[in-house]
Scaffold this active site. Structure first.
Site, PDB file in Angstrom:
ATOM      1  N   CYS A  63     -36.846  18.646   8.720  1.00 31.83           N
ATOM      2  CA  CYS A  63     -36.954  19.342   7.439  1.00 31.83           C
ATOM      3  C   CYS A  63     -37.357  20.812   7.512  1.00 31.83           C
ATOM      4  O   CYS A  63     -36.628  21.677   7.030  1.00 31.83           O
ATOM      5  CB  CYS A  63     -37.899  18.568   6.528  1.00 31.83           C
ATOM      6  SG  CYS A  63     -39.319  17.860   7.366  1.00 31.83           S
ATOM      7  N   HIS A 126     -42.748  23.969   2.847  1.00 30.98           N
ATOM      8  CA  HIS A 126     -42.566  23.586   4.247  1.00 30.98           C
ATOM      9  C   HIS A 126     -42.296  24.730   5.218  1.00 30.98           C
ATOM     10  O   HIS A 126     -41.847  24.490   6.342  1.00 30.98           O
ATOM     11  CB  HIS A 126     -41.437  22.534   4.353  1.00 30.98           C
ATOM     12  CG  HIS A 126     -41.913  21.274   4.993  1.00 30.98           C
ATOM     13  ND1 HIS A 126     -41.103  20.456   5.727  1.00 30.98           N
ATOM     14  CD2 HIS A 126     -43.115  20.699   5.032  1.00 30.98           C
ATOM     15  CE1 HIS A 126     -41.783  19.426   6.167  1.00 30.98           C
ATOM     16  NE2 HIS A 126     -43.010  19.548   5.755  1.00 30.98           N
ATOM     17  N   ASP A 273     -31.578  18.166   3.687  1.00 26.03           N
ATOM     18  CA  ASP A 273     -32.140  18.953   4.781  1.00 26.03           C
ATOM     19  C   ASP A 273     -32.010  18.305   6.146  1.00 26.03           C
ATOM     20  O   ASP A 273     -32.151  18.953   7.175  1.00 26.03           O
ATOM     21  CB  ASP A 273     -33.602  19.310   4.493  1.00 26.03           C
ATOM     22  CG  ASP A 273     -34.479  18.091   4.310  1.00 26.03           C
ATOM     23  OD1 ASP A 273     -33.923  16.973   4.215  1.00 26.03           O
ATOM     24  OD2 ASP A 273     -35.707  18.249   4.259  1.00 26.03           O
TER      25      ASP A 273
END
Lengths: 507, 507
Positions: A63, A126, A273
């Site tokens: 990810c 992230h 992703d």
């Protein structure tokens, strides 16, 4: 993992808006891509009104690097979202990661800002959670979501619960203020993220401000959840319930655009992703259809993604494209839609997909499959050559960690890192999308295909300048102990002493 | 294997026609079912105009028994299309088979004849080739095709080439008069079979005669072929070329019905006689999507089939049905469409699907997975219990014969016949369509599901009266040496002396 969406909007007179849905769903999770239960009527309709990409990839089987690639238009090995702690290891941004998106990198929202766009991220960032990596320092104007995955619950001593931010400040933490019931699988987070999207779109439409919305919600990442209304509604269990809720949400967002009369001015893209996490399947993980293995691997199941472009009145309805695409292309394509040029002072890996989307052109380009610092494989046309193969180590496999459950292909899904650089394993993805039947090394077909691929790889390697690796160092002190805003909530936690170490990346 | 089609037609005033397409294609070979290349635009359109069945099965993982089941509405273990030479063996009708469809069995065309239908079979009969088994002795009025698969070329001494019949008489043989070039993969057979279908439909429409057309062509069975126009047009190689030609042909047949103005009076069904033959993949075999294994097995890949019902103006367009269906249902459903009752003097396994097709009802019924004389598995709702597991023997596997390439699931795709009757292996096909994760024997879910399934199995076994097995005896003397009409063509061959033996069925 997570399916994700991009929405980019510009009003009729002056601007176009964009949206990207970007989430953790596998190629095989959508009805339009062959999920046997066909439980995604809204995404299937989105496809029938837009264009389905059958050969679309993410930039990494994990990810964080994929998200960094989408927003920078660059391979993770260039933008620093990789590790050199060991060879060919997947790395991401857990709570103790020290690194994050470097200031040097230019993110899509930073560039769009110059063209007057309001940029919002909803969901999982992230790209680093320390202050300098905050999304509002990298071009976003608004944020509703978390810096890390919704793992937990944690004890707030050894490990803090993940904060949820609204713009600059934390407004609570997962499991505490944003409930996730791991026993029943109930959580209304997707509903909250849906409402955020609808409100943002309404606000922008009302003020006639062009926008870029990056809807990168946590679901369907494990631990999987769905809100009460969707629990038990799927034939596929809790994971399917989560998919149904996402499908429903995306349907509502598209209908909202239509209701507001801005659907023809909003370019929307849905993709994912990384491939479905088969280690979590079937209860907490999805499907990659007939592709080999899943998340964490450079087989097709790890990196081939569902992808749909939607832009009524512009994209011919019901189109199907074989264009080789990559999440990095959303960077370049979005800039193109906004009338902007990509930066010329650095290598951009994404290409402008508009000729493929609007005129059905096929642009010749390779797909590179990286795992950490290693180019594991490359696709050119219908051929894919593996220069390295690895699923995971025997040690991990022995503990029951299997990225390719029920899909062992002898000599292909190897449990030691196997180098094939002198004689790559070659597959024809048309005849054999499941990467089960390597071509004979002595065939003419092998020779012809490898001649072409070798030239592409040589060129790629000769010009590759890796970025400073950001995912090497971990330190408990940098965790989300006291995010901005914690004082107001009384949620500041005690930070331990700094003790930086090499992060351990097992696969 | 082979996709197959049924067409049943009755004019506006007095009759409805039927068609079944019945061929060897896998669940995963159609775009609508998730084939990654999406190269079946006509079948996909047929699905979007009709109803897609996601949970549709064949009655057997091999061609002859499936075809016998479709035409009799009965399980092969009842109609005699099985062997008792060894336990749980697949058997079919090679050239030296002595048996065939028993006179006692009532075939769909025999019954439809009473209601005034003209019945035609185009393609592979496969219910026995000795004179008493001729399709025109079992209700068909017309035949264009072969009694056996198009294997060859043979030498006409040890083995004769397969004859092609027009009605009562042979008009030539494969490879001799009906060319198949195994080197280039070129053969125009599908074009011939297409033209036969178009002509028959035109003739029936002109004379206002209701018809039943069973289009059961040889393609895509190995050796795979396509006509020149389609060679090299697929991303999937020769197999994909054959699929494209079939797709194109079915599109032409449906358009022909529309052009003649009888599409709203013709019920058309597309399905397949068994799963894709993965032993022939990827060059000569197709895909079963994410289902486990292929032809010859009782895993989902061997028996779950693509299925589409099409009847414009009657079937709601774009419907998706989760009704558990079986090729045997086409017998009962066709009778229902023709206003006829199924025979009451014997057990009929097929159910009338019209409530599912026209009103979207879900009818509760189990699916039985037989291999030869053994019930290997049963599906009730979303649960499937395996009472026996077997892919093939270690001996065959050692020779490279693999029905589950790249899909070994430990303890499931076994190479010895494993009995689980006391504690069946249980899968939830919603969460786990690939049969990779057996439920824990000690879970409540296992207990609850097995309680229900056990009752169904007990009832099934208690009332089962197996028919006389037809596929036990083989004899070289019965081969296609001198089919009727051979004299006119000078194609009669010398018949060897009779030497009946038990047929050898290795798997």
């Amino acid at each position: 993992v997570g399916p994700e969406a991009l929405l980019l909007w510009k009003s009729k007179s002056t601007f176009t808006s964009f949206g990207v849905f970007f989430l953790q769903m596998g190629w095989g999770d959508l009805g339009a891509f062959g999920e046997p239960s066909k439980e995604t009527p809204n995404l299937d309709q989105m496809a029938s009104e837009g264009m389905l990409f059958l050969d679309f990839y993410t930039a990494n089987p994990l990810c964080s690097p994929s998200r960094a690639a989408l927003l920078t238009g660059r391979l993770p090995v260039r933008n620093g979202f990789y590790t050199t702690n060991a060879h060919a290891r997947n790395a991401y941004t857990p709570q103790d990661i020290v690194g994050g998106i470097p200031d040097y990198e230019l993110l899509l929202p930073e560039l769009l800002k110059k063209a007057g766009y309001t940029n919002k991220i909803i969901g999982k960032w992230h790209l680093g959670h320390r202050p300098q990596f905050h999304p509002l320092k990298h071009g976003f104007d608004e944020w509703f979501g978390s810096p890390n995955c919704h793992f937990g619950p944690f004890d707030n001593r050894a490990l803090p619960n993940i904060p949820v931010y609204k713009d600059w400040e934390m407004i609570g933490r997962y499991y505490e203020d944003f409930k996730i019931d791991l026993k029943t699988g109930e959580a209304n987070l997707t509903q909250i993220y849906l409402q955020e999207a609808l409100d943002f779109i309404s606000k922008q439409q009302a003020s006639q401000q062009p926008f870029f919305l990056y809807w990168a919600i946590d679901a369907t990442h494990a631990p999987v959840y769905a809100s009460k209304h969707f629990l038990g509604t799927s034939q596929r269990g809790l994971y399917g319930d989560a998919v149904r809720e996402i499908d429903d949400s995306i349907g509502k967002i598209l209908k909202h655009l239509q209701k507001l009369g801005i659907s023809e001015d909003t370019f929307v893209f849905f993709t994912s992703d990384n491939g479905a996490a088969l280690i979590s399947a079937p209860k907490q993980g999805g499907s990659n259809g007939r592709f080999l293995c899943g998340k964490q691997t450079t087989f097709e199941g790890g990196m081939r993604e569902p992808a749909i472009a939607w832009w009524p009145g512009h994209i011919p309805a019901g189109g199907v494209s074989h264009q080789l695409g990559n999440v990095m292309d959303l960077f370049t394509t979005s800039l193109s839609l906004a009338g902007l040029q990509p930066p010329s002072d650095r290598q951009i890996d994404g290409i402008d997909l508009l000729p493929a989307i609007l005129q059905g052109k096929l642009i010749d380009r390779p797909i590179f499959y990286y795992r950490g610092n290693e180019m594991m494989a490359v696709r050119v046309g219908l051929y894919k050559a593996h220069y390295w193969t690895w699923s995971n180590s025997w040690e991990e496999y022995g503990k029951g960690i299997d990225f390719c459950p029920g899909q062992n292909v002898s000599g292909v899904t190897t449990h030691t890192q196997e180098e094939h650089t002198n004689l790559p394993l070659l597959f024809h993805l048309g005849r054999d999308p499941g990467e089960k039947y390597p071509l004979s090394f002595v065939s003419d077909e092998y020779q012809r295909a490898m001649d072409q691929i070798s030239a592409v790889v040589q060129q790629h390697k000769a010009t590759m300048v890796p970025g400073e690796p950001q995912l090497n160092v971990c330190d408990k002190a940098v965790m989300n102990w006291s995010p901005p805003g914690c004082e107001k909530l009384g949620k500041c936690l005690k930070q331990p002493e700094s003790d930086p170490k090499k992060c351990f990346w097992p696969h």
